[in-house]
Write a protein that holds these residues in place. Structure first.
Motif, PDB file in Angstrom:
ATOM      1  N   LYS A  96      38.164  36.119  49.294  1.00 50.06           N
ATOM      2  CA  LYS A  96      38.296  35.009  48.367  1.00 50.06           C
ATOM      3  C   LYS A  96      37.064  34.943  47.469  1.00 50.06           C
ATOM      4  O   LYS A  96      35.935  34.866  47.961  1.00 50.06           O
ATOM      5  CB  LYS A  96      38.466  33.688  49.123  1.00 50.06           C
ATOM      6  CG  LYS A  96      39.750  33.617  49.941  1.00 50.06           C
ATOM      7  CD  LYS A  96      39.886  32.277  50.641  1.00 50.06           C
ATOM      8  CE  LYS A  96      41.170  32.205  51.458  1.00 50.06           C
ATOM      9  NZ  LYS A  96      41.307  30.908  52.151  1.00 50.06           N
ATOM     10  N   ILE A  97      37.317  34.976  46.167  1.00 52.66           N
ATOM     11  CA  ILE A  97      36.238  34.966  45.185  1.00 52.66           C
ATOM     12  C   ILE A  97      36.498  33.867  44.164  1.00 52.66           C
ATOM     13  O   ILE A  97      37.624  33.700  43.693  1.00 52.66           O
ATOM     14  CB  ILE A  97      36.127  36.325  44.464  1.00 52.66           C
ATOM     15  CG1 ILE A  97      35.876  37.442  45.474  1.00 52.66           C
ATOM     16  CG2 ILE A  97      35.013  36.300  43.421  1.00 52.66           C
ATOM     17  CD1 ILE A  97      35.879  38.819  44.861  1.00 52.66           C
ATOM     18  N   SER A  98      35.471  33.112  43.821  1.00 50.51           N
ATOM     19  CA  SER A  98      35.568  32.088  42.785  1.00 50.51           C
ATOM     20  C   SER A  98      34.628  32.477  41.645  1.00 50.51           C
ATOM     21  O   SER A  98      33.460  32.789  41.887  1.00 50.51           O
ATOM     22  CB  SER A  98      35.186  30.722  43.359  1.00 50.51           C
ATOM     23  OG  SER A  98      35.383  29.706  42.405  1.00 50.51           O
ATOM     24  N   ILE A  99      35.137  32.494  40.428  1.00 55.64           N
ATOM     25  CA  ILE A  99      34.321  32.947  39.299  1.00 55.64           C
ATOM     26  C   ILE A  99      34.440  31.994  38.118  1.00 55.64           C
ATOM     27  O   ILE A  99      35.461  31.335  37.936  1.00 55.64           O
ATOM     28  CB  ILE A  99      34.710  34.376  38.851  1.00 55.64           C
ATOM     29  CG1 ILE A  99      36.134  34.396  38.270  1.00 55.64           C
ATOM     30  CG2 ILE A  99      34.587  35.350  40.002  1.00 55.64           C
ATOM     31  CD1 ILE A  99      36.531  35.731  37.660  1.00 55.64           C
ATOM     32  N   VAL A 100      33.377  31.937  37.316  1.00 55.58           N
ATOM     33  CA  VAL A 100      33.434  31.169  36.073  1.00 55.58           C
ATOM     34  C   VAL A 100      34.335  31.913  35.088  1.00 55.58           C
ATOM     35  O   VAL A 100      34.529  33.128  35.204  1.00 55.58           O
ATOM     36  CB  VAL A 100      32.031  30.957  35.480  1.00 55.58           C
ATOM     37  CG1 VAL A 100      31.202  30.062  36.386  1.00 55.58           C
ATOM     38  CG2 VAL A 100      31.314  32.280  35.243  1.00 55.58           C
ATOM     39  N   SER A 101      34.889  31.196  34.120  1.00 53.59           N
ATOM     40  CA  SER A 101      35.952  31.771  33.293  1.00 53.59           C
ATOM     41  C   SER A 101      35.534  33.017  32.518  1.00 53.59           C
ATOM     42  O   SER A 101      36.323  33.950  32.364  1.00 53.59           O
ATOM     43  CB  SER A 101      36.500  30.716  32.335  1.00 53.59           C
ATOM     44  OG  SER A 101      35.503  30.253  31.453  1.00 53.59           O
ATOM     45  N   THR A 102      34.294  33.058  32.031  1.00 52.84           N
ATOM     46  CA  THR A 102      33.874  34.240  31.272  1.00 52.84           C
ATOM     47  C   THR A 102      33.695  35.472  32.167  1.00 52.84           C
ATOM     48  O   THR A 102      33.731  36.597  31.680  1.00 52.84           O
ATOM     49  CB  THR A 102      32.563  33.961  30.521  1.00 52.84           C
ATOM     50  OG1 THR A 102      31.629  33.316  31.393  1.00 52.84           O
ATOM     51  CG2 THR A 102      32.807  33.066  29.324  1.00 52.84           C
ATOM     52  N   ALA A 103      33.532  35.252  33.477  1.00 60.48           N
ATOM     53  CA  ALA A 103      33.372  36.382  34.398  1.00 60.48           C
ATOM     54  C   ALA A 103      34.678  37.124  34.630  1.00 60.48           C
ATOM     55  O   ALA A 103      34.677  38.211  35.205  1.00 60.48           O
ATOM     56  CB  ALA A 103      32.808  35.896  35.732  1.00 60.48           C
ATOM     57  N   LYS A 104      35.796  36.548  34.160  1.00 60.17           N
ATOM     58  CA  LYS A 104      37.084  37.226  34.349  1.00 60.17           C
ATOM     59  C   LYS A 104      37.145  38.542  33.577  1.00 60.17           C
ATOM     60  O   LYS A 104      37.981  39.396  33.874  1.00 60.17           O
ATOM     61  CB  LYS A 104      38.227  36.320  33.908  1.00 60.17           C
ATOM     62  CG  LYS A 104      38.308  36.068  32.408  1.00 60.17           C
ATOM     63  CD  LYS A 104      39.418  35.093  32.073  1.00 60.17           C
ATOM     64  CE  LYS A 104      39.487  34.824  30.573  1.00 60.17           C
ATOM     65  NZ  LYS A 104      40.525  33.830  30.246  1.00 60.17           N
ATOM     66  N   TYR A 105      36.260  38.699  32.591  1.00 61.51           N
ATOM     67  CA  TYR A 105      36.220  39.946  31.840  1.00 61.51           C
ATOM     68  C   TYR A 105      35.446  41.034  32.577  1.00 61.51           C
ATOM     69  O   TYR A 105      35.470  42.191  32.179  1.00 61.51           O
ATOM     70  CB  TYR A 105      35.576  39.712  30.464  1.00 61.51           C
ATOM     71  CG  TYR A 105      36.290  38.688  29.622  1.00 61.51           C
ATOM     72  CD1 TYR A 105      37.508  38.972  29.022  1.00 61.51           C
ATOM     73  CD2 TYR A 105      35.751  37.415  29.438  1.00 61.51           C
ATOM     74  CE1 TYR A 105      38.169  38.022  28.254  1.00 61.51           C
ATOM     75  CE2 TYR A 105      36.401  36.457  28.674  1.00 61.51           C
ATOM     76  CZ  TYR A 105      37.615  36.767  28.089  1.00 61.51           C
ATOM     77  OH  TYR A 105      38.272  35.829  27.338  1.00 61.51           O
ATOM     78  N   ALA A 106      34.734  40.656  33.636  1.00 60.63           N
ATOM     79  CA  ALA A 106      33.895  41.611  34.362  1.00 60.63           C
ATOM     80  C   ALA A 106      34.332  41.847  35.800  1.00 60.63           C
ATOM     81  O   ALA A 106      34.412  42.989  36.257  1.00 60.63           O
ATOM     82  CB  ALA A 106      32.433  41.141  34.346  1.00 60.63           C
ATOM     83  N   MET A 107      34.623  40.779  36.545  1.00 60.91           N
ATOM     84  CA  MET A 107      34.903  40.911  37.969  1.00 60.91           C
ATOM     85  C   MET A 107      36.018  41.899  38.307  1.00 60.91           C
ATOM     86  O   MET A 107      35.914  42.642  39.297  1.00 60.91           O
ATOM     87  CB  MET A 107      35.197  39.536  38.569  1.00 60.91           C
ATOM     88  CG  MET A 107      35.540  39.569  40.065  1.00 60.91           C
ATOM     89  SD  MET A 107      34.348  40.492  41.098  1.00 60.91           S
ATOM     90  CE  MET A 107      32.994  39.321  41.167  1.00 60.91           C
TER      91      MET A 107
END
Length: 310
Positions: A96-107
């Motif tokens: 389970k990973i939680s990311i800030v919205s701009t990190a969706k381009y990297a994770m």
């Protein structure tokens, strides 16, 4: 009765989203295929599982009970698959990973290789704002978080991943009076902010205060994608991470404004609570990142770290 696990999965999803179309999209199936399986599943019961009123689909009380039972059955099947994989020596479980919205381009790039190597690992990735990410971490609702600003109140461990470069950007029709835009040139523009709690908003606010830029008009939006579309539409200007606007730069829909003291630079970090007892899956992902992050960054993100390009 002779229903299949596939039918249970489809009905469970339909009951969740209350739509055959949305269910087909989320299950990566065609709408006709989902409709056929739904009909075949319904035909095995005397009572209706759902009803359509107007254009809306409603799950009946009986259907809700069947959906709950389906969820339990699918969980048990998943547990059987996990146990089988463990006995066979495979890594199995949930991450389970939680990311800030701009990190969706990297994770996704940091996850891709790990998922391909471990086919019995299921990943849940929650994309939200910074405050919600930190809350999920604090409440032990996720194994890892990806952020650009380290929370000061939590005792965390971290792996530094890559640079996060932010620029002032405008739409293609934004009138630039000269080659380099002065800070005073910005005063008449509408400033587009992310919502409170966003690390990008915090960086933008600090920059504006530092350079005493007067804000006459502003707009607030709740996602990086919404800000990008607003900038493209010419509604205003904003400070945005380069990683989220690369396609728009290529097409010329967005232009970078060359302004003093930019780009702003922070680092993306993979973080987790120091006190958290990481699962075997989480430990394996942690080690995967340590072993492969440099190669992933070089292959996927070198263009974003090339300062001379922008």
């Amino acid at each position: 009765m002779n229903y299949t696990l596939h039918q249970l999965e489809i009905f469970k999803k339909i009951a969740e989203v209350k739509s055959v179309t949305k269910a087909s999209e989320q299950l990566f199936l065609t709408q006709p295929a989902v409709s056929i399986q739904l009909k075949n599943f319904q035909d095995q019961f005397k009572l209706p599982l759902f009803e359509v009123v107007g254009r809306k689909l409603y799950i009946t009380e009986f259907g809700e009970e069947i959906a709950k039972a389906a969820a339990k059955i699918l969980e048990e099947v998943e547990a059987i698959n996990y146990k089988s994989s463990l006995f066979e020596g495979e890594l199995a479980g949930k991450l389970k990973i939680s990311i800030v919205s701009t990190a969706k381009y990297a994770m996704p790039y940091f996850l891709s290789g790990f998922i391909k190597e471990n086919k019995m690992v299921d990943v849940t990735m929650d994309v939200t704002n910074k405050m919600s990410v930190i809350r999920a971490l604090e409440n032990n609702e996720c194994d890892f978080a990806m952020v650009s600003t380290i929370p000061k109140k939590l005792k965390i461990e971290q792996i530094e991943l890559m640079k996060n470069k932010m620029f002032f950007v405008a739409g293609k029709d934004y009138k630039i009076p000269k080659k380099n835009v002065s800070l005073k040139d910005l005063n008449e523009s509408i400033f587009i902010f992310r919502e409170n709690g966003s690390a990008t908003r915090l960086a933008m606010e600090k920059y504006l205060v530092k350079h005493k830029i007067e804000i006459l008009r502003k707009m607030e939006l709740t996602s990086n994608e919404a800000v990008k579309q607003a900038v493209i539409a010419g509604l205003g200007i904003s400070i945005m991470p380069i990683i989220g606007i690369n396609d728009a730069l290529k097409t010329g829909d967005i232009q970078i404004l060359k302004i003093k003291d930019l780009p702003l630079e922070t680092y993306w970090n993979l973080i987790w609570l120091r006190s958290k007892n990481l699962s075997n899956v989480a430990k394996a992902f942690q080690q995967f990142i340590i072993n492969n992050k440099e190669e992933i960054i070089e292959e996927q993100f070198r263009k974003y770290n090339n300062s001379s390009k922008y």
